[in-house]
Motif scaffolding. Structure first.
Motif, PDB file in Angstrom:
ATOM      1  N   UNK A  49      45.866  49.162  43.901  1.00  0.00           N
ATOM      2  CA  UNK A  49      45.414  48.239  42.876  1.00  0.00           C
ATOM      3  C   UNK A  49      43.953  47.862  43.046  1.00  0.00           C
ATOM      4  N   UNK A  50      43.224  48.472  43.957  1.00  0.00           N
ATOM      5  CA  UNK A  50      41.836  48.117  44.184  1.00  0.00           C
ATOM      6  C   UNK A  50      41.598  47.905  45.661  1.00  0.00           C
ATOM      7  N   UNK A  51      40.468  47.291  46.017  1.00  0.00           N
ATOM      8  CA  UNK A  51      40.126  47.071  47.415  1.00  0.00           C
ATOM      9  C   UNK A  51      41.117  46.158  48.102  1.00  0.00           C
ATOM     10  N   UNK A  52      41.302  46.374  49.397  1.00  0.00           N
ATOM     11  CA  UNK A  52      42.172  45.500  50.170  1.00  0.00           C
ATOM     12  C   UNK A  52      41.532  44.150  50.391  1.00  0.00           C
ATOM     13  N   UNK A  53      40.181  44.095  50.362  1.00  0.00           N
ATOM     14  CA  UNK A  53      39.433  42.863  50.553  1.00  0.00           C
ATOM     15  C   UNK A  53      38.430  42.725  49.422  1.00  0.00           C
ATOM     16  N   UNK A  54      38.439  41.573  48.751  1.00  0.00           N
ATOM     17  CA  UNK A  54      37.561  41.361  47.592  1.00  0.00           C
ATOM     18  C   UNK A  54      36.808  40.051  47.754  1.00  0.00           C
ATOM     19  N   UNK A  55      35.543  40.051  47.322  1.00  0.00           N
ATOM     20  CA  UNK A  55      34.804  38.802  47.186  1.00  0.00           C
ATOM     21  C   UNK A  55      35.022  38.305  45.768  1.00  0.00           C
ATOM     22  N   UNK A  56      35.547  37.086  45.633  1.00  0.00           N
ATOM     23  CA  UNK A  56      35.951  36.562  44.331  1.00  0.00           C
ATOM     24  C   UNK A  56      35.116  35.335  43.984  1.00  0.00           C
ATOM     25  N   UNK A  57      34.781  35.187  42.706  1.00  0.00           N
ATOM     26  CA  UNK A  57      34.030  34.048  42.206  1.00  0.00           C
ATOM     27  C   UNK A  57      34.853  33.346  41.124  1.00  0.00           C
ATOM     28  N   UNK A  58      34.311  32.253  40.601  1.00  0.00           N
ATOM     29  CA  UNK A  58      34.996  31.552  39.513  1.00  0.00           C
ATOM     30  C   UNK A  58      35.191  32.468  38.314  1.00  0.00           C
ATOM     31  N   UNK A  59      34.211  33.348  38.067  1.00  0.00           N
ATOM     32  CA  UNK A  59      34.285  34.241  36.911  1.00  0.00           C
ATOM     33  C   UNK A  59      35.326  35.337  37.089  1.00  0.00           C
ATOM     34  N   UNK A  60      35.569  35.767  38.316  1.00  0.00           N
ATOM     35  CA  UNK A  60      36.514  36.860  38.543  1.00  0.00           C
ATOM     36  C   UNK A  60      37.861  36.390  39.068  1.00  0.00           C
ATOM     37  N   UNK A  61      38.018  35.073  39.217  1.00  0.00           N
ATOM     38  CA  UNK A  61      39.246  34.548  39.817  1.00  0.00           C
ATOM     39  C   UNK A  61      40.482  34.950  39.020  1.00  0.00           C
ATOM     40  N   UNK A  62      40.398  34.874  37.698  1.00  0.00           N
ATOM     41  CA  UNK A  62      41.590  35.179  36.902  1.00  0.00           C
ATOM     42  C   UNK A  62      42.040  36.625  37.119  1.00  0.00           C
ATOM     43  N   UNK A  63      41.096  37.578  36.987  1.00  0.00           N
ATOM     44  CA  UNK A  63      41.483  38.982  37.069  1.00  0.00           C
ATOM     45  C   UNK A  63      41.832  39.414  38.489  1.00  0.00           C
ATOM     46  N   UNK A  64      41.053  38.932  39.472  1.00  0.00           N
ATOM     47  CA  UNK A  64      41.237  39.413  40.841  1.00  0.00           C
ATOM     48  C   UNK A  64      42.351  38.681  41.587  1.00  0.00           C
TER      49      UNK A  64
END
Length: 312
Positions: A49-64
């Motif tokens: 489903x993508x990277x095992x580790x992700x840097x997430x922000x307020x803008x990407x919180x919903x999708x990630x």
């Protein structure tokens, strides 16, 4: 902690950005003074489903986080560059995520750069790790834990929620978690009219287990109700503008009467006309009252803005 944290405000924020034509992007983390991007990363190969580790922000919180958690477990690592314990815990989490083979992924969130997320999770100390499944927080812990402890913690969560996540192999049917006898005893006292006894029990549980959101919430609410009921309702009309104690009491009475906007405005008015210890006391009380509500409530958001204006 299921149901204790409302993440809907973050989803609504992302929805609003899309409606305005903004496409949320996944920014690269800023480099720290030593050239690294936040706590050292040991992320391994991609999962299905993508990277095992992700840097997430307020803008990407919903999708990630929210959307991804419908398919697989997402662990949210709330950290900050200045936090020493975070730099001990994050590499352990990242290493485990890289070896998880897609059973869960790690979302790393810098609380300083993403204050709305920290507020939504009611972060009081970091590092804090929250497990998200099907868009809802299901468990959390604070502080540094060993690899073995984290592995057992994740395994326990997967045993309970794994069957509901399509991206995870069935873990078998989990035994229902038994009711905490201490919480049952406190609730029995509450139902029996022993409010002080129930409050003492809830406080004791919350002090012994800082991560027990249910006990902390029950203690806050009961403490407020008992305090508010002790006031003379006439204080709302008789409190002098500069009488801090009277105005705080009036705010309690208004809030108990389901008038939060008027209650908050009373205290903000005190903040405007006081200084020193009196102003600090009023501000502290207002922040305590905010804790009784979902931080995304419009009247809470509005009151926070008014408080900021009154202070600065």
């Amino acid at each position: 902690m299921a149901g204790a944290v409302d993440l809907s405000a973050l989803k609504e924020r992302a929805d609003a950005q899309r409606q305005q034509g903004q496409r949320p992007t996944r920014p690269q983390p800023e480099a720290s003074p030593d050239g690294s991007a936040g706590p050292p990363s040991t992320a391994g190969p991609d999962t299905a489903s993508g990277d095992a580790v992700m840097d997430v922000t307020e803008e990407t919180f919903e999708s990630e986080v929210l959307v991804r958690s419908q398919q697989q477990l997402v662990l949210v690592d709330l950290w900050a560059e200045w936090c020493g314990p975070c730099k001990q815990l994050s590499p352990v989490l990242e290493s485990l995520a890289a070896r998880a083979q897609g059973s869960w992924v790690l979302a790393k969130i810098d609380v300083d750069a993403n204050p709305r997320i920290a507020q939504a999770f009611r972060v009081q100390s970091i590092p804090m790790v929250v497990a998200i499944a099907q868009g809802q927080p299901v468990a959390a812990f604070n502080g540094v834990r060993s690899e073995a402890e984290i592995t057992q913690w994740v395994d326990d969560i997967l045993a309970q929620v794994g069957d509901a996540l399509p991206g995870i192999a069935p873990q078998g049917e989990a035994e229902p978690e038994p009711d905490d006898p201490r919480m049952v005893a406190a609730e029995d006292k509450l139902n029996g009219g022993d409010f002080e006894g129930a409050l003492a029990d809830y406080r004791a549980i919350a002090e012994a287990e800082p991560d027990n959101v249910e006990a902390a919430s029950a203690a806050r609410n009961l403490d407020f109700v008992l305090r508010a009921q002790a006031h003379d309702p006439a204080i709302v009309d008789t409190a002098a503008p500069t009488d801090v104690d009277a105005q705080l009491a009036a705010a309690d009475v208004l809030l108990l009467a389901q008038q939060p906007e008027q209650a908050f405005d009373r205290i903000i008015g005190v903040v405007k006309v006081t200084a020193g210890d009196d102003r600090t006391r009023a501000r502290t009380r207002l922040l305590e009252l905010f804790e009784l509500f979902d931080p995304a409530e419009p009247f809470v958001v509005s009151a926070r803005r008014k408080l900021a204006t009154a202070l600065y």
